[in-house]
Design a protein around this motif. Structure first.
Motif, short mmCIF file in Angstrom:
data_model
loop_
_atom_site.label_atom_id
_atom_site.label_comp_id
_atom_site.label_asym_id
_atom_site.label_seq_id
_atom_site.Cartn_x
_atom_site.Cartn_y
_atom_site.Cartn_z
N THR A 113 8.23 35.67 42.83
CA THR A 113 9.56 36.15 43.23
C THR A 113 10.52 35.89 42.08
O THR A 113 10.45 34.85 41.42
CB THR A 113 10.05 35.43 44.50
OG1 THR A 113 9.10 35.66 45.55
CG2 THR A 113 11.40 35.94 44.94
N ILE A 129 14.72 36.40 40.47
CA ILE A 129 16.14 36.62 40.74
C ILE A 129 16.73 37.38 39.55
O ILE A 129 16.62 36.93 38.39
CB ILE A 129 16.91 35.29 40.92
CG1 ILE A 129 16.31 34.49 42.07
CG2 ILE A 129 18.40 35.57 41.14
CD1 ILE A 129 16.39 35.19 43.42
N THR A 131 20.11 39.00 37.81
CA THR A 131 21.57 38.96 37.77
C THR A 131 22.06 40.15 36.96
O THR A 131 21.75 40.27 35.77
CB THR A 131 22.07 37.65 37.12
OG1 THR A 131 21.55 36.55 37.86
CG2 THR A 131 23.59 37.58 37.12
N THR A 134 23.42 40.48 42.48
CA THR A 134 22.19 39.70 42.37
C THR A 134 21.11 40.32 43.26
O THR A 134 21.40 40.73 44.39
CB THR A 134 22.39 38.22 42.74
OG1 THR A 134 22.98 38.13 44.05
CG2 THR A 134 23.31 37.53 41.74
N GLU A 169 16.95 39.91 44.64
CA GLU A 169 15.71 39.15 44.74
C GLU A 169 14.57 40.15 44.65
O GLU A 169 14.48 41.09 45.45
CB GLU A 169 15.64 38.37 46.05
CG GLU A 169 14.40 37.48 46.15
CD GLU A 169 14.42 36.60 47.39
OE1 GLU A 169 15.15 35.57 47.37
OE2 GLU A 169 13.73 36.95 48.37
N ASP A 225 10.56 41.21 44.70
CA ASP A 225 9.34 40.81 45.38
C ASP A 225 8.10 41.27 44.61
O ASP A 225 7.64 42.41 44.76
CB ASP A 225 9.33 41.40 46.80
CG ASP A 225 8.23 40.81 47.68
OD1 ASP A 225 7.25 40.27 47.12
OD2 ASP A 225 8.35 40.91 48.92
N GLY A 243 12.67 44.91 46.36
CA GLY A 243 13.56 43.76 46.45
C GLY A 243 14.72 44.01 47.38
O GLY A 243 14.75 44.99 48.13
N LYS A 244 15.67 43.11 47.32
CA LYS A 244 16.87 43.22 48.15
C LYS A 244 18.08 42.67 47.41
O LYS A 244 17.95 41.86 46.48
CB LYS A 244 16.68 42.46 49.47
CG LYS A 244 16.45 40.96 49.30
CD LYS A 244 16.19 40.28 50.65
CE LYS A 244 15.92 38.80 50.48
NZ LYS A 244 15.64 38.13 51.78
N THR A 261 21.09 40.30 47.15
CA THR A 261 21.46 39.00 47.72
C THR A 261 22.91 38.64 47.42
O THR A 261 23.42 37.64 47.94
CB THR A 261 20.54 37.89 47.18
OG1 THR A 261 20.56 37.91 45.75
CG2 THR A 261 19.11 38.09 47.67
N GLU A 312 12.43 33.65 37.09
CA GLU A 312 11.51 33.44 38.19
C GLU A 312 12.07 32.44 39.18
O GLU A 312 12.65 31.43 38.80
CB GLU A 312 10.16 32.96 37.67
CG GLU A 312 9.11 32.82 38.75
CD GLU A 312 7.75 32.39 38.21
OE1 GLU A 312 6.87 32.04 39.04
OE2 GLU A 312 7.57 32.37 36.97
N LYS A 313 11.92 32.75 40.45
CA LYS A 313 12.38 31.85 41.51
C LYS A 313 11.26 30.85 41.79
O LYS A 313 10.16 31.21 42.19
CB LYS A 313 12.72 32.65 42.76
CG LYS A 313 13.27 31.80 43.91
CD LYS A 313 13.61 32.68 45.11
CE LYS A 313 14.15 31.85 46.27
NZ LYS A 313 14.46 32.70 47.44
#
Length: 283
Positions: free
Chosen positions: A119, A121, A123, A132, A134, A136, A240-241, A243, A280-281
């Motif tokens: 996952t 992130i 920006t 932002t 996220e 997948d 993704g989505k 956030t 990377e998350k």
């Protein structure tokens, strides 16, 4: 009546008749009229060609949706870094830079293994604030791997979001550095993780494409309201989505698109991507 009187009378009748007859068009005048007609036809054809199309271009969100018929494309609207006629900055936004004249061309599809099972992130700094995402990499490894690579290459720095739709379909479409809606990174790939029912909730991050299911590239779209999209051809990859910053998209969409079609076209309030950073998350 003498012959002389008959000739005089005939001459007068001829002169009266000539007064009611329109003068013939000279060769020069006729040439000008023909040229004018030809020029008018050429201008009409040129105008039709110049109108940018959404359907059939390289990367488009909804190939079965109505064409945008944007009278002013983002590329021309911001070619000097200013605003096009009819455009106005939304609150908190700054004037967009000009689209890229010569975007990077990347021919190799990135290895999906770089994103698989992870996952990330993202920006995204824009002229209207920061978004932002996220990403997948488990459900859409190829798409996320491509997104990571394009961000690393600074492919989108800068690039305008060239399309907003505000009726039936609620998306902001971005990712073409040229701002024309037809630009791509130089490679394409197939669909991943597309909903079978065509449902894309508000805040969804998905790939734009043409009617060709293997035409995913660099363009993507954000849904700012729940949206149903056609499933023909396989649907659209959700990777993704959003956030953070969905209120920014709402603000752009609220001002709709430029004439002649305020429900689908170049945003009245421009927004451009300035930079994209991805990390990377960690669990």
């Amino acid at each position: 009546m003498t012959k002389q009187q008959e000739r005089a009378r005939a001459r007068r009748r001829h002169e009266e008749k000539q007064k009611t007859v329109k003068p013939p068009v000279s060769d020069a005048t006729r040439d000008k009229q023909v040229f004018g007609v030809i020029l008018a036809v050429i201008l009409v054809i040129a105008a039709l060609i110049a109108v940018p199309k959404i359907i059939g271009n390289q990367d488009n969100a909804t190939p079965t949706a109505a064409a945008t018929s944007t009278a002013t494309s983002t590329a021309s609207a911001t070619s000097t870094g200013g605003l096009a006629a009819g455009q106005k900055l939304a609150a908190g936004c700054t004037a967009p830079p000009a689209p890229q004249a010569n975007p990077k061309s990347l021919t190799k599809v990135p290895d999906k293994a770089t994103a698989a099972g992870k996952t990330f992130i993202a920006t995204i700094k824009t002229t209207c604030g920061t978004l932002t995402f996220e990403l997948d990499g488990t459900k859409a490894p190829q798409t996320v791997a491509s997104f990571l690579n394009l961000a690393k290459e600074q492919y989108w720095a800068p690039s305008p979001c060239h399309r907003v739709t505000t009726e039936g379909i609620y998306v902001l479409q971005c990712g073409d550095p040229t701002g024309t809606g037809s630009g791509g990174p130089g490679y394409t790939f197939g669909i991943e993780n597309a909903p079978k029912d065509g449902t894309y909730p508000a805040g969804t991050l998905a790939m734009a494409r043409t009617s060709d299911p293997n035409s995913n590239g660099g363009q993507f779209f954000i849904t700012y309201k729940d949206t149903k999209l056609p499933t023909a051809g396989g649907g659209y990859t959700i990777f993704g989505k959003v956030t953070g910053g969905l209120d920014i998209v709402d603000k752009i969409a609220a001002n709709k698109a430029l004439a002649p079609n305020p429900t689908d076209g170049t945003p009245v309030s421009p927004i451009s991507i300035l930079s994209v950073d991805v990390t990377e998350k960690k669990a």
